[in-house]
Design a protein around this motif. Structure first.
Motif, PDB file in Angstrom:
ATOM      1  N   ARG A 232       0.961  -1.437  -0.032  1.00 13.07           N
ATOM      2  CA  ARG A 232      -0.132   0.119   0.099  1.00 13.07           C
ATOM      3  C   ARG A 232       1.097   1.384   0.091  1.00 13.07           C
ATOM      4  O   ARG A 232       2.212   1.095   0.224  1.00 13.07           O
ATOM      5  CB  ARG A 232      -0.985  -0.040   0.962  1.00 13.07           C
ATOM      6  N   ILE A 233       0.291   2.334  -0.342  1.00 13.11           N
ATOM      7  CA  ILE A 233       1.200   3.532  -0.164  1.00 13.11           C
ATOM      8  C   ILE A 233       0.624   4.665   0.551  1.00 13.11           C
ATOM      9  O   ILE A 233      -0.712   4.823   0.662  1.00 13.11           O
ATOM     10  CB  ILE A 233       1.513   4.148  -1.689  1.00 13.11           C
ATOM     11  N   ILE A 234       1.363   5.599   1.062  1.00 14.81           N
ATOM     12  CA  ILE A 234       0.946   6.653   1.589  1.00 14.81           C
ATOM     13  C   ILE A 234       2.145   7.701   1.580  1.00 14.81           C
ATOM     14  O   ILE A 234       3.071   7.344   1.463  1.00 14.81           O
ATOM     15  CB  ILE A 234       0.881   6.433   3.382  1.00 14.81           C
ATOM     16  N   GLN A 235       1.576   9.166   1.235  1.00 19.77           N
ATOM     17  CA  GLN A 235       2.549  10.190   1.069  1.00 19.77           C
ATOM     18  C   GLN A 235       3.363   9.774   0.034  1.00 19.77           C
ATOM     19  O   GLN A 235       4.325   9.923  -0.091  1.00 19.77           O
ATOM     20  CB  GLN A 235       3.090  10.454   2.117  1.00 19.77           C
ATOM     21  N   PRO A 236       2.769   9.497  -1.258  1.00 21.74           N
ATOM     22  CA  PRO A 236       3.647   9.034  -2.383  1.00 21.74           C
ATOM     23  C   PRO A 236       4.102  10.461  -3.011  1.00 21.74           C
ATOM     24  O   PRO A 236       3.569  11.332  -3.024  1.00 21.74           O
ATOM     25  CB  PRO A 236       2.462   8.503  -3.686  1.00 21.74           C
ATOM     26  N   ARG A 237       5.320  10.027  -3.610  1.00 21.10           N
ATOM     27  CA  ARG A 237       6.114  11.284  -4.151  1.00 21.10           C
ATOM     28  C   ARG A 237       6.379  11.136  -5.596  1.00 21.10           C
ATOM     29  O   ARG A 237       6.894  11.864  -6.413  1.00 21.10           O
ATOM     30  CB  ARG A 237       7.441  11.393  -3.435  1.00 21.10           C
ATOM     31  N   GLY A 238       6.500   9.829  -6.138  1.00 20.40           N
ATOM     32  CA  GLY A 238       6.985   9.674  -7.349  1.00 20.40           C
ATOM     33  C   GLY A 238       6.262   8.144  -7.955  1.00 20.40           C
ATOM     34  O   GLY A 238       5.918   7.194  -7.123  1.00 20.40           O
ATOM     35  N   PHE A 239       6.452   8.165  -9.232  1.00 23.82           N
ATOM     36  CA  PHE A 239       5.981   6.745  -9.940  1.00 23.82           C
ATOM     37  C   PHE A 239       6.470   6.657 -11.479  1.00 23.82           C
ATOM     38  O   PHE A 239       6.614   7.681 -12.184  1.00 23.82           O
ATOM     39  CB  PHE A 239       4.377   7.307 -10.032  1.00 23.82           C
ATOM     40  N   ASP A 240       6.471   5.400 -11.550  1.00 22.15           N
ATOM     41  CA  ASP A 240       7.200   5.237 -13.117  1.00 22.15           C
ATOM     42  C   ASP A 240       6.849   3.707 -13.583  1.00 22.15           C
ATOM     43  O   ASP A 240       6.843   2.849 -12.679  1.00 22.15           O
ATOM     44  CB  ASP A 240       8.738   5.192 -13.318  1.00 22.15           C
ATOM     45  N   THR A 241       6.587   3.536 -14.710  1.00 23.67           N
ATOM     46  CA  THR A 241       6.233   2.207 -15.335  1.00 23.67           C
ATOM     47  C   THR A 241       7.556   1.534 -16.081  1.00 23.67           C
ATOM     48  O   THR A 241       8.217   2.396 -16.676  1.00 23.67           O
ATOM     49  CB  THR A 241       4.894   1.912 -15.963  1.00 23.67           C
ATOM     50  N   SER A 242       7.512   0.308 -16.572  1.00 23.26           N
ATOM     51  CA  SER A 242       8.289  -0.167 -17.396  1.00 23.26           C
ATOM     52  C   SER A 242       7.502  -1.046 -18.427  1.00 23.26           C
ATOM     53  O   SER A 242       6.428  -1.022 -18.478  1.00 23.26           O
ATOM     54  CB  SER A 242       9.225  -1.174 -16.646  1.00 23.26           C
ATOM     55  N   ALA A 243       8.117  -1.409 -19.471  1.00 27.57           N
ATOM     56  CA  ALA A 243       7.405  -1.841 -20.740  1.00 27.57           C
ATOM     57  C   ALA A 243       6.786  -3.127 -20.505  1.00 27.57           C
ATOM     58  O   ALA A 243       5.825  -3.121 -21.074  1.00 27.57           O
ATOM     59  CB  ALA A 243       8.664  -2.257 -21.792  1.00 27.57           C
ATOM     60  N   ASP A 244       7.103  -3.825 -19.484  1.00 26.58           N
ATOM     61  CA  ASP A 244       6.145  -5.162 -19.014  1.00 26.58           C
ATOM     62  C   ASP A 244       4.983  -5.008 -18.397  1.00 26.58           C
ATOM     63  O   ASP A 244       4.467  -5.791 -17.809  1.00 26.58           O
ATOM     64  CB  ASP A 244       7.242  -6.213 -18.536  1.00 26.58           C
ATOM     65  N   GLY A 245       4.773  -3.836 -17.914  1.00 24.01           N
ATOM     66  CA  GLY A 245       3.513  -3.443 -17.049  1.00 24.01           C
ATOM     67  C   GLY A 245       3.918  -3.286 -15.480  1.00 24.01           C
ATOM     68  O   GLY A 245       3.069  -3.161 -14.787  1.00 24.01           O
ATOM     69  N   SER A 246       5.033  -3.644 -15.084  1.00 22.90           N
ATOM     70  CA  SER A 246       5.348  -3.316 -13.838  1.00 22.90           C
ATOM     71  C   SER A 246       5.480  -1.855 -13.455  1.00 22.90           C
ATOM     72  O   SER A 246       5.921  -1.217 -14.326  1.00 22.90           O
ATOM     73  CB  SER A 246       6.855  -4.159 -13.355  1.00 22.90           C
ATOM     74  N   PHE A 247       5.484  -1.402 -12.055  1.00 23.30           N
ATOM     75  CA  PHE A 247       5.812  -0.301 -11.708  1.00 23.30           C
ATOM     76  C   PHE A 247       6.424   0.049 -10.218  1.00 23.30           C
ATOM     77  O   PHE A 247       6.474  -1.064  -9.632  1.00 23.30           O
ATOM     78  CB  PHE A 247       4.286   0.607 -12.049  1.00 23.30           C
ATOM     79  N   VAL A 248       6.740   1.213 -10.134  1.00 24.74           N
ATOM     80  CA  VAL A 248       7.345   1.542  -8.979  1.00 24.74           C
ATOM     81  C   VAL A 248       6.571   2.741  -8.209  1.00 24.74           C
ATOM     82  O   VAL A 248       6.499   3.660  -9.156  1.00 24.74           O
ATOM     83  CB  VAL A 248       9.098   1.585  -9.064  1.00 24.74           C
ATOM     84  N   VAL A 249       6.898   2.799  -7.062  1.00 21.01           N
ATOM     85  CA  VAL A 249       6.211   4.175  -6.435  1.00 21.01           C
ATOM     86  C   VAL A 249       7.162   4.302  -5.407  1.00 21.01           C
ATOM     87  O   VAL A 249       7.477   3.485  -4.398  1.00 21.01           O
ATOM     88  CB  VAL A 249       4.641   3.753  -5.874  1.00 21.01           C
ATOM     89  N   ALA A 250       7.415   5.480  -5.176  1.00 19.17           N
ATOM     90  CA  ALA A 250       8.114   6.351  -3.952  1.00 19.17           C
ATOM     91  C   ALA A 250       6.971   6.701  -3.161  1.00 19.17           C
ATOM     92  O   ALA A 250       6.387   7.510  -3.406  1.00 19.17           O
ATOM     93  CB  ALA A 250       9.187   7.393  -4.451  1.00 19.17           C
TER      94      ALA A 250
END
Length: 124
Positions: free
Chosen positions: A88-106
């Motif tokens: 889960r996320i709280i106070q998110p600051r950044g986000f990005d995805t990759s070509a395979d559909g995975s993603f990262v959240v800071a």
């Protein structure tokens, strides 16, 4: 006298060109968009990414969530929700995805910075 008149006419012509250039408006044309019934789900959409398979990921900073929108832009579902627990996320600051559909959240639960990686569909 003629010189002064020529200077005034030249200045007026130059000023007129600058005024026209300053008043020129560039019209931007949309190349896509999401329908209102989907956009209304988001509180503060900050990031939009499209994967090669056509899915859209929407990072909603104020909503502390990530949504996935189908390629036809007919439906959206929340795949990551608010919370300080892993996954889960709280106070998110950044986000990005990759070509395979995975993603990262800071995000920053309790002011501790972390990065969380999710697979396609929001699986951690």
């Amino acid at each position: 006298m003629r010189f002064a008149l020529a200077v005034v006419l030249l200045a007026a012509a130059l000023f007129g060109m600058r005024t026209e250039a300053a008043l020129a408006v560039d019209v931007l044309r949309s190349v896509g968009g999401l329908p209102p019934h989907i956009v209304g789900l988001f509180e503060e959409p900050l990031g939009f990414q499209q994967t090669p398979d056509g899915l859209y990921y929407v990072f909603d900073r104020r909503g502390h969530s990530v949504y996935v929108v189908d390629a036809e832009k007919k439906a959206a579902r929340k795949i990551v929700e608010i919370g300080q627990e892993l996954g889960r996320i709280i106070q998110p600051r950044g986000f990005d995805t990759s070509a395979d559909g995975s993603f990262v959240v800071a995000d920053s639960p309790r002011n501790v910075d972390r990065l969380q990686m999710f697979g396609a569909g929001g699986l951690r």
